[in-house]
Design a protein around this motif. Structure first.
Motif, PDB file in Angstrom:
ATOM      1  N   LEU A 292      -6.434  -2.895 -12.977  1.00 34.63           N
ATOM      2  CA  LEU A 292      -6.342  -4.138 -12.212  1.00 34.63           C
ATOM      3  C   LEU A 292      -6.586  -3.908 -10.718  1.00 34.63           C
ATOM      4  N   PHE A 293      -5.992  -2.874 -10.171  1.00 41.18           N
ATOM      5  CA  PHE A 293      -6.182  -2.586  -8.752  1.00 41.18           C
ATOM      6  C   PHE A 293      -7.657  -2.347  -8.428  1.00 41.18           C
ATOM      7  N   GLU A 294      -8.347  -1.654  -9.330  1.00 39.94           N
ATOM      8  CA  GLU A 294      -9.769  -1.363  -9.111  1.00 39.94           C
ATOM      9  C   GLU A 294     -10.602  -2.649  -9.068  1.00 39.94           C
ATOM     10  N   PHE A 308     -10.201  -0.171  -0.544  1.00 44.47           N
ATOM     11  CA  PHE A 308      -8.954   0.595  -0.499  1.00 44.47           C
ATOM     12  C   PHE A 308      -9.023   1.824  -1.405  1.00 44.47           C
ATOM     13  N   ILE A 309     -10.224   2.095  -1.913  1.00 45.20           N
ATOM     14  CA  ILE A 309     -10.438   3.263  -2.765  1.00 45.20           C
ATOM     15  C   ILE A 309     -11.436   4.171  -2.070  1.00 45.20           C
ATOM     16  N   LYS A 310     -11.008   5.358  -1.737  1.00 44.56           N
ATOM     17  CA  LYS A 310     -11.888   6.311  -1.074  1.00 44.56           C
ATOM     18  C   LYS A 310     -12.867   6.893  -2.086  1.00 44.56           C
ATOM     19  N   LYS A 311     -14.125   6.956  -1.653  1.00 42.67           N
ATOM     20  CA  LYS A 311     -15.118   7.585  -2.518  1.00 42.67           C
ATOM     21  C   LYS A 311     -14.821   9.067  -2.612  1.00 42.67           C
ATOM     22  N   GLN A 312     -14.956   9.590  -3.836  1.00 45.23           N
ATOM     23  CA  GLN A 312     -14.727  11.021  -4.013  1.00 45.23           C
ATOM     24  C   GLN A 312     -15.848  11.798  -3.329  1.00 45.23           C
ATOM     25  N   SER A 313     -15.461  12.755  -2.535  1.00 44.83           N
ATOM     26  CA  SER A 313     -16.484  13.530  -1.831  1.00 44.83           C
ATOM     27  C   SER A 313     -17.145  14.517  -2.773  1.00 44.83           C
ATOM     28  N   ASN A 314     -18.395  14.806  -2.484  1.00 44.16           N
ATOM     29  CA  ASN A 314     -19.140  15.798  -3.249  1.00 44.16           C
ATOM     30  C   ASN A 314     -18.926  17.154  -2.572  1.00 44.16           C
TER      31      ASN A 314
END
Length: 327
Positions: A292-294, A308-314
């Protein structure tokens, strides 16, 4: 012999084979005749023959053979449009009427409808450039698909109805989702069914239907659960929440969804700060419900340009960046 006379003769022979029960033979004969018209660029004649033949098959309840000729008709319609204007723009009314008439003849839940909906959707997109399809056809196909025995067909029907601006489509969606909630008979699942109606409408920017759907579902919930206390605030049904009670997160989430719709309805991008405050207040409750948050974050990105969701770094890219002069 004129084209009209040839068509009448072909249809008479086709009808005779149908009367004799030679359905497959009749279908293949029409395909062969149609091929000749197509190769001669006589698209109108080909479409007329395919349409009338398909309707005859449907009147005889030969749905599989009819589906084959219908899909061929879509192909020929596309060829005709490309020949006329390059294949872009609106759909001709005569073509739309033919398509609608054929689909209308199929009984609700027929196993061919899922395939027909996919091919029709691809055809509409190819003609108009719109991935959302045509609202009229979405409603027509959606209402028939949701009566299927297959979960896949039902879900496809719900997706089509979601893309329709017809109030009947919205009513069907809310009825199905609430009916499924009742059948499941699990109180805390109401949040999931409420969000399945409201959030997709917000994501396709149909805020009006999100608001109506939200209100209809909560009204039904309240009617069947009179034991829960709530207060009407500006047209919203705000449930009373007791800190630490078992249903605290449940009621908080229902309240949040209503407040979210109300905020988005204002249509102001500068409301991003208000959204942030609202989300922080209800964040812990939202995260109790998987996914739900997503989905709410997607709405934040769409309407307010914030995430509010940080992209995962490569990790590999970060390492190479530092070697090549990065931080």
């Amino acid at each position: 012999m004129s084209v009209e006379q040839k068509l009448a003769k072909s249809l008479a022979r086709f009808q005779e084979r149908i009367s004799n029960g030679s359905f497959y033979e009749a279908q293949q004969t029409i395909r062969s005749i149609t091929n000749r018209y197509v190769h001669a660029n006589q698209f109108s004649a080909a479409i007329s023959l395919l349409y009338q033949s398909t309707m005859i098959l449907l009147e005889s309840k030969q749905y599989d053979e009819a589906a084959d000729l219908y899909i061929y008709m879509l192909e020929v319609m596309g060829n005709e449009k490309r020949d006329k204007d390059g294949g872009s723009g609106n759909i001709d009314k005569s073509d739309m009427d033919k398509i609608s008439s054929i689909i209308s003849m199929y009984p609700e839940g027929n196993e061919n409808l899922l395939t027909l909906s996919k091919d029709t959707g691809k055809w509409v997109t190819a003609q108009t450039g719109s991935v959302a399809g045509d609202g009229r056809l979405n409603t027509l196909l959606g209402l028939k698909l949701v009566k299927s025995a297959s979960d896949g067909a039902i879900n496809a029907g719900l997706r089509l109805l979601m893309l329709s601006s017809d109030v009947k489509a919205l009513e069907t969606i809310t009825s199905i989702e609430y009916g499924t909630f009742q059948h499941e008979n699990k109180l805390d699942s109401f949040v999931m069914y409420l969000s399945r109606v409201v959030l997709p409408y917000l994501l396709i920017k149909n805020v009006r239907f999100a608001e109506i759907g939200c209100r209809k579902l909560i009204e039904r919930f309240v009617e069947e659960h009179e034991q829960f206390k709530y207060e009407n605030v500006g047209g919203l049904t705000i449930f009373e929440v007791q800190e630490g009670e078992e249903l605290e997160d449940f009621f908080k989430t229902i309240n949040f969804i209503q407040l979210l719709v109300e905020l988005v309805k204002r249509g102001r991008k500068e409301d991003g700060n208000t959204f942030t405050l609202l989300l922080k207040r209800y964040l812990s409750a939202l995260k109790v419900h998987e996914g739900l948050f997503e989905r709410v974050n997607e709405i934040a990105v769409m309407y307010y340009g914030i995430s509010f969701i940080k992209k995962q770094s490569n990790l590999l890219q970060d390492m190479m960046g530092s070697f090549l002069g990065g931080k």
